[in-house]
Each structure stands twice: as C-alpha cells, then as structure tokens.
Design a protein around this motif. Structure first.
Motif, PDB file in Angstrom:
ATOM      1  N   ASN B  39       0.840  -1.201   0.000  1.00  0.00           N
ATOM      2  CA  ASN B  39       0.000   0.000   0.000  1.00  0.00           C
ATOM      3  C   ASN B  39       0.877   1.254   0.000  1.00  0.00           C
ATOM      4  O   ASN B  39       2.019   1.240   0.472  1.00  0.00           O
ATOM      5  CB  ASN B  39      -0.965   0.001   1.189  1.00  0.00           C
ATOM      6  CG  ASN B  39      -0.267  -0.140   2.515  1.00  0.00           C
ATOM      7  OD1 ASN B  39       0.433  -1.120   2.733  1.00  0.00           O
ATOM      8  ND2 ASN B  39      -0.433   0.820   3.395  1.00  0.00           N
ATOM      9  N   ALA B  40       0.322   2.312  -0.567  1.00  0.00           N
ATOM     10  CA  ALA B  40       1.099   3.533  -0.784  1.00  0.00           C
ATOM     11  C   ALA B  40       1.642   4.111   0.528  1.00  0.00           C
ATOM     12  O   ALA B  40       2.778   4.602   0.582  1.00  0.00           O
ATOM     13  CB  ALA B  40       0.231   4.564  -1.503  1.00  0.00           C
ATOM     14  N   GLY B  41       0.842   4.038   1.570  1.00  0.00           N
ATOM     15  CA  GLY B  41       1.258   4.616   2.848  1.00  0.00           C
ATOM     16  C   GLY B  41       2.531   3.977   3.376  1.00  0.00           C
ATOM     17  O   GLY B  41       3.382   4.636   3.973  1.00  0.00           O
ATOM     18  N   LEU B  42       2.645   2.684   3.149  1.00  0.00           N
ATOM     19  CA  LEU B  42       3.824   1.962   3.619  1.00  0.00           C
ATOM     20  C   LEU B  42       5.089   2.451   2.893  1.00  0.00           C
ATOM     21  O   LEU B  42       6.148   2.635   3.506  1.00  0.00           O
ATOM     22  CB  LEU B  42       3.596   0.466   3.383  1.00  0.00           C
ATOM     23  CG  LEU B  42       4.551  -0.510   4.034  1.00  0.00           C
ATOM     24  CD1 LEU B  42       3.771  -1.704   4.556  1.00  0.00           C
ATOM     25  CD2 LEU B  42       5.561  -0.988   3.033  1.00  0.00           C
ATOM     26  N   GLU B 223      -1.290   4.466  -7.075  1.00  0.00           N
ATOM     27  CA  GLU B 223      -1.073   5.370  -5.944  1.00  0.00           C
ATOM     28  C   GLU B 223       0.328   5.158  -5.365  1.00  0.00           C
ATOM     29  O   GLU B 223       1.026   6.119  -5.036  1.00  0.00           O
ATOM     30  CB  GLU B 223      -2.147   5.111  -4.877  1.00  0.00           C
ATOM     31  CG  GLU B 223      -2.241   6.220  -3.858  1.00  0.00           C
ATOM     32  CD  GLU B 223      -3.196   5.867  -2.712  1.00  0.00           C
ATOM     33  OE1 GLU B 223      -3.936   4.881  -2.809  1.00  0.00           O
ATOM     34  OE2 GLU B 223      -3.150   6.588  -1.702  1.00  0.00           O
TER      35      GLU B 223
END
Lengths: 355, 479
Positions: B39-42, B223
C-alpha cells in the motif's frame, strides 16, 4: 440462501412490528408511508410479523431523499418538533437528506459502550478531522465525546470540493487542500492535549506522515468513511499507530447510524467485520441478482440497509457497497458485513477514498 | 510444488502483505507466483528513512562496489538465487522459463536480455567511466576529486533512485543498475508481469555482498507509483505518454516513454538500400520489436515502395512458435486487450486512407494470431503517403514500422522526437542537422541498427548526472 438468522431473534421481530405499526398508523405515522400504504395493495401493519417479512417491501428508492419535501418524512408523533437536516457524505449535486431529532444521540450513546475507557479516556479531548458541514457526523462525534465527558476539536474537510478537484484533474490543488487540512490538525495536536481522534483512513495516513500519532498523545483512533482492506488496517495498526493506540474502525452513514467492529482485528488477520446497531438498523448481504436472498457466509454480496427507528423508517435500501457476509459473534449475535468496498470494485477501478 | 511468494522488500527486509496478487502465465491459469502488494502509505513511511539505507551503501568503497558488480554478474547469469526468505530459489533455467511464461518473450530473447544485463554487471567500470566522462569513479565516495586538472565536487541529488518499471523487456533493468555502483540505493516498482528480472538482479547483488538495505521492491498500484515519483528525489519512469505526460516538466523524473526511433537513409545512400536491408530488419524486429530502441519509422528520399516490400517479405517469415524454440523471434502479448487495441488501431488508421499494410500481401494470415492461448501480432510494415499520417511516427509493442518518403533536406525538420536515429548517410549537411537537432537522443552514424547499444554511451539521459550534481568547490591554499 434465504434464511437470515436475524429473523430468529424475537427482539428484532418485536422491534420491526412496533416500528412498522408506528410509521403506518394514522396516529403516529409518516405521511410518505401512509400514502404509500394506500397504493401498495397490502397492509404492512398486518403482514409484517417478523424481520423475515421485510422482503415484502420493495427496495427503498434513495432518490426520494432528494425529492420528497421534508415534511413528508415527519411522523405525526413528531409534528410539532423542529428537526435537524443531515446530508450524505461526498455526494455532488443535490444531496440525499435525512431529517431527525434524537436518533444520532441515541446511536452514538449506544455505540459509546463499545469504546474502552483506556483508549478513549473519559474527559480526554477528541479531535475530529473530516467532513463536518451538513453531515450528521459532526454533531454525532461531538455528542459522543460529550457523552463520555470529553470535548472535541474540529478540522473540516469538504469531500465535495475534493471530488470536484479530482474530477477536473486538479491533483495539485487536491494535494494542497489535503496539506491545508493536515496543517490545521497538526497545529491542534502540537498545542492542545488530545487523546482520541476521529478521522478517515486517508487523513490518518497523511497525519502519520507528518508526525508520530503516538508521540502526540493519541490513545484511540475511531475511523470511518472509506474502504479499509486488511492490508490498510494492518498498516494503520502496526505502523501508523505503532501497535500502541487502539484502532476502532466503523462503517456508517447518515442513513444508518454506525456499525461497530468485532474487536479481534489481529486474530482476524485485519479483516474488519462490522455489525449493525440492531435492532435500530439491520444490514444484510444480498445476492445482487436476487436481492431477496442473502448470500452464504464468507461470500460477497451487495449491502442492503434497513433502518427502523421512530424517527425514520427505510426498508431495504441497497447501499453502493459490497461486502462479505460474516457469521454472528458473541458480542453481536447477528450477521456481520466484512471487508466493505464499493459495489463492483472487483470489476472496475472506482475512484474512492478521496479523503 | 507450491507457488512461490514474492515479498515486498523494505530496504532489504522481506515483508509479507495481506494483499497478494496471483501471477499466471499467458494463456494459462497456472499460478506462477503470489506477489505481495504494497500500500502507498507503507512506501511513504519507508522513504522517510531512506538516508539510513544510503548510509549503508556509502560505507562501501567504489572499488568494493565494482567488485560486487563483477561477482553479481556471474551469479545473475548462472546462479540459483533466492526468490524470497522462505526457501524458494530460482535457477537460471527456471528464470528463463518463468519470465517467458509471464512476459511472452521467447526463451532465446530472455537469454539475450540476460546476457545484456550480465554485460552491465561485468562491465560496470567501463559504464561508469562513460557516464562520468572519464573521471575517476571514486569521486562518488567522498564527493571530491579532480577532472582534467580541475578540482571537482559532486553531491548526490537524492538518497534513493525510484524506478517505475515496465513489463515489456527485461533489458530495461540495465538502466538503473549503475545506481548501485554509484552508491545510490534503489526503490523499484516492478511491472505487473515482470517481477522476475529486478528480483534476480537484486538477489545477485545481495548474494555478492551488497547491503540488502540498498534495495526496496514495491509491487504496488498507481497510488504507490505516484508516491515513488513524488518522494524519491530522482526517478526513472517507464511508460507510454498517458503515464509519462504528467511528469514531462518534472526535472526530478527521467522519462523513458515511447522511443519512436527511426532509420534515415540519405539520398547519397538510397541506391544502396538493399545492402542496408539487414540493418533495417534488425532495427525493426530485434528483441521481438518490443524495445523503445526498435525503429518504428523509416524515412527515405525515394524507393519507399521497394523498401517496404522487401522489408515486408522478410518480416512475413516471422511467425509465432514454441517460446522454447531457438528460432523464436516473436513475443506474445501479456495483455490480450492491448494486442486487440493495437490491431484495431492499425486497421482503422489504414482504412482512413493514406497508408497500406504491405505485409498483408506477404503473410497468409491476419495480423492477430494465437498460439496455445497466447495472443501475438505478426510483424507489420506500413507504407505511408505522408509523414503526417497517424501511423508514420507511431510506436507499437511488436515489430512494426512505417516507411515514408520524405525529401532529404526535410527529414530532420519533419521526423519529430526520436530516442535513436540511425542515419545512413555521409551527407555532411544532414549529419550536421542531426547532431544539432533537439529531437535526437542517440545518434548512430552509418549502418548501425537502432537496437545496438554501446554501454559507454548514456541512454535517455545520463544516470550519473541525474544522481549527482556538480557544485562549486574552492579551497584556501594549504587547507
């Protein structure tokens, strides 16, 4: 599969009979439903004996919440009381509107029981970062905080503006707006003592990118608004919250109230299961091609919401979401909905999660 | 045999995502890998501590890094290398067969690409010398050095090189590899069908002694790619114009989009065109016609019909065959819809007039073919009436070229942006115009296929200049 365990629950069945009687009786009823009953060819008061009978109603047409005058939704029992008007989240164009009186307070007071005092300390300040404006959420979160003896700071995000920016490909502006929102949240957290947050997953991620949420003193995060995949949930729990603050996801909207999650996120491999606030609202996961029927457990289907309070009766509204149908658990002995995502997400890329 | 899992690599540390995708072979349901999706946040979170990874790599001297490259080259070419930290490994032959199944490249082309990547590993010293214009490569260790008797100071522009990779050809990985030898960690986003080559390169580097922290590997969505592009100080972006346009004016992003490479034959050489036919064929069809350095336009002052016919006749011999066959030249499309889109586009543009599919007269079958469930497009030569025709300067992911007659003295003005131009001419004016043109990235003078690569020359920008910038340095005497 047509049998829903909900129908086996006498309190739900009693509740559905009472609510139908309330909205369809001349003394207390709602003009919209009273008129509807004149043309439907059957008598809901007589024929709705249990929740299983709810399929006798057709799906509620959400457009009515845009077009019907508010007065048509005022039960006669409430006719002398002014009402609040709440609008649905990120809709562009004419929004769906629900009128109400005390439902949001009741919903959030009941929900408060699912929050632990350790993670959401009574008296500790809250900060809400997310859509306020005409949404029920803003008053509801403040009421929830107040109900727990706390006060709440607010940073607004207008999802309708974000949607417009994305639709017109003004991505730089969308980023700048997000930064503007987070700037305000950081400012509050740096200067005020806050122990609980309400926000959306995206905003939480942005906040975590700017500061340590744990170092800011946050002990509990109440979160809702968009899809949370198991990986997103795990990322939030393990990394953004560093395994040190409690993460409480919720599924809810203006029309339902809010569903609580099963508090075994880690054991469930971060697959979130939500349970509707029965008997006030019931969620069913139905077969999209035969919506009278629920799907089998652990199968995907479309989410159908029935809201049943004295203030608002909305049978069988098909949400724009799909979910896995999940079995009851000890805390919530009725069907759950899991891994909620936009309906059709598997087949198409859907722009979602703008905030 | 269980399906191997390909983990995310977070600065060398394997991470198993709860979100995994299954990679299957073309035209098959056989799962070949489960790939952890990030995921992008990671990615965002990891990139905040990229300086630590850079410090690990910088702890090694330039000489040590070059030694690692030498050893890694051998491991890449011959070794049985780990796929994950779970005990799964991949031999050379397994790599070739698996990559062929997911990317559509026949084994012979995978081997050729392997050799190309080995050449980069093995010849890293020469490549760095070329990129650094002969300067002592140890300059990157301290930032200080001397060049041509002048003191120089070079400072890194980033603590990580982001690379958003395509799936079309494993050879493109050779472009980012020198970053490691230059002391800059990499953050790789593999193409959906091609995790294998970056993975094998990383495994070879790590097995040869390179700090694992220098490698981040993020199979991710749009993303996640956007985070890499936004947060890495420098990024190589591979993709078509729909992907790259948004970054066209971002100096931090080096774009590797469509090449629209061309062969120009001057009027002085046009009567010898038959002699140059092998160069034209190689330019169009080498590597299955998949590379940005394959020619997609052939500009000639005359003899257009004859040249198109001769090319078409030769290319019509290329037919889909078993990917393991040594004579295989065509690649299958990993994405069936993409093949269908290209075929439809060519048909529509020809139907609109001004162009003829010359190959259609020489092949017995329609352009779109299928072999054991895998979609192929047969080589296509189009004769266009005008350089303005929509097919005249268009690149597709298979052996395709347009032959267009353009007056000798208008070629440079009309050809448009071109990654590679092979100019078969000795005409001083034409050569002069080409050397001055802003539309040419790589110029081959004489009968050199557009697909030929000299490793001491930069490719679509100089990686050293992307990763380091020269700063002024003035020292007081005896300081």
């Amino acid at each position: 599969m047509t049998t829903a365990p909900q129908s086996e629950r006498p309190d739900l069945d009693t509740h559905v009979r009472e609510i139908v009687r309330f909205h369809f009786s001349e003394e207390t009823g709602t003009p919209h439903w009273l008129d509807w009953a004149k043309t439907c060819g059957w008598d809901p008061k007589q024929e709705i004996k249990s929740f299983a009978d709810i399929v006798k109603f057709p799906h509620f047409d959400g457009e009515l919440l845009r077009t019907e005058p508010h007065e048509r939704w005022v039960p006669r029992a409430y006719k002398d009381r002014p009402y609040t008007i709440f609008e649905t989240g990120g809709t562009t164009g004419m929004p769906k509107q629900r009128i109400g009186w005390d439902d949001y307070k009741t919903d959030y007071e009941q929900f408060s029981a699912s929050l632990s005092d350790e993670s959401f300390p009574p008296g500790g300040n809250w900060l809400m970062i997310g859509p306020t404006g005409p949404r029920r959420l803003r008053l509801a979160i403040e009421h929830l905080a107040n109900f727990r003896g706390s006060s709440c700071y607010f940073v607004d995000l207008d999802p309708r503006w974000v949607k417009k920016l994305i639709k017109t490909k003004q991505f730089d502006q969308a980023k700048a707006y997000m930064a503007h929102v987070i700037d305000q949240a950081v400012l509050i957290l740096e200067h005020r003592k806050v122990s609980a947050l309400f926000t959306t997953p995206k905003l939480l991620e942005e906040l975590g990118d700017r500061m340590s949420i744990i170092d800011a003193g946050i002990k509990g995060v109440f979160c809702g608004g968009t899809t949370m995949t198991p990986q997103t949930t795990r990322f939030i729990c393990e990394e953004l919250l560093e395994g040190q603050a409690e993460f409480v996801p919720t599924y809810g909207n203006t029309l339902m109230g809010l569903a609580a999650h099963r508090r075994t996120l880690r054991e469930d491999n971060y697959s979130i299961t939500y349970y509707a606030p029965q008997p006030r609202a019931v969620l069913r996961v139905v077969d999209p091609d035969a919506t009278d029927n629920v799907v089998d457990y652990e199968n995907w289907g479309r989410v159908e919401l029935t809201t049943m309070t004295n203030e608002f009766f909305m049978p069988r509204f098909l949400e724009r979401d799909e979910a896995l149908r999940r079995a009851p658990c000890d805390a919530y002995p009725w069907d759950g909905v899991a891994e909620v995502r936009p309906f059709g997400a598997e087949a198409a890329t859907i722009v979602e999660g703008v905030y | 045999m269980s399906v191997p899992h390909i983990p995310v690599l977070r600065q060398g540390v394997a991470y198993t995502s709860l979100d995994q995708s299954e990679l299957v072979g073309i035209g098959s349901d056989e799962p070949l890998a489960r790939i952890s999706q990030c995921n992008a946040g990671l990615i965002k979170r990891d990139l905040r501590r990229q300086d630590q990874a850079a410090a690990k790599l910088r702890a090694l001297s330039s000489e040590q890094l070059l030694d690692i490259c030498k050893r890694a080259g051998d491991l890449f070419l011959h070794g049985e290398l780990p796929l994950n930290g779970e005990g799964d490994t991949q031999t050379r032959e397994q790599y070739i067969a698996t990559l062929s199944k997911t990317s559509g490249l026949p084994h012979v082309l995978v081997r050729r690409n392997m050799q190309k990547i080995f050449t980069v590993f093995d010849g890293m010293q020469g490549i760095l010398t070329g990129l650094m214009r002969g300067m002592d490569t140890t300059v990157v260790e301290t930032g200080f050095g001397e060049h041509g008797g002048i003191p120089v100071h070079y400072s890194p522009t980033t603590s990580a090189l982001g690379v958003v990779l395509p799936s079309n050809s494993p050879g493109v990985n050779s472009i980012w590899m020198p970053a490691i030898a230059l002391g800059i960690p990499v953050v790789l986003k593999p193409g959906r069908e091609e995790p294998w080559t970056p993975l094998r390169i990383m495994s070879a580097f790590i097995a040869a002694g390179c700090p694992a922290e220098a490698f981040s590997f993020y199979p991710t969505d749009h993303e996640g790619s956007a985070v890499i592009l936004e947060r890495c100080g420098r990024t190589l972006l591979f993709g078509d114009v729909t992907v790259t346009d948004a970054y066209a004016n971002d100096a931090r992003v080096q774009i590797h989009g469509p090449g629209r490479s061309k062969v120009l034959i001057g009027k002085d050489e046009i009567d010898n065109w038959r002699k140059h036919l092998p160069v034209l064929l190689d330019s169009v069809a080498a590597n299955g016609g998949r590379s940005c350095i394959n020619a997609s336009s052939i500009l000639v002052p005359s003899h257009g019909d004859e040249i198109a016919a001769a090319l078409a006749q030769e290319l019509a011999k290329h037919k889909p065959c078993d990917p393991g066959h040594d004579d295989a030249t065509l690649s299958a499309f990993a994405n069936r819809k993409f093949a269908e889109f290209i075929d439809t586009k060519i048909k529509a543009d020809i139907a609109a007039g001004g162009a003829v599919d010359v190959t259609a007269q020489h092949r017995e079958l329609p352009r779109a073919q299928e072999l054991t469930g895998a979609p192929y497009l047969l080589p296509t030569i189009v004769r266009c009436d005008s350089i303005e025709h929509p097919l005249a300067k268009t690149e597709f992911l298979f052996p395709f070229a347009a032959v267009v007659e353009v007056p000798h003295d208008q070629m440079v003005e009309k050809m448009g942006p071109s990654l590679v131009v092979t100019a078969i001419t000795k005409d001083a004016n034409l050569i002069d115009a080409l050397t001055r043109s802003q539309d040419v990235d790589r110029l081959n003078l004489g009968p050199v296929p557009t697909s030929h690569v000299e490793w001491d020359q930069p490719h679509e920008g100089n990686l050293f200049e992307l990763l380091y910038e020269r700063r002024a340095i003035q020292r007081a005497k005896d300081w």
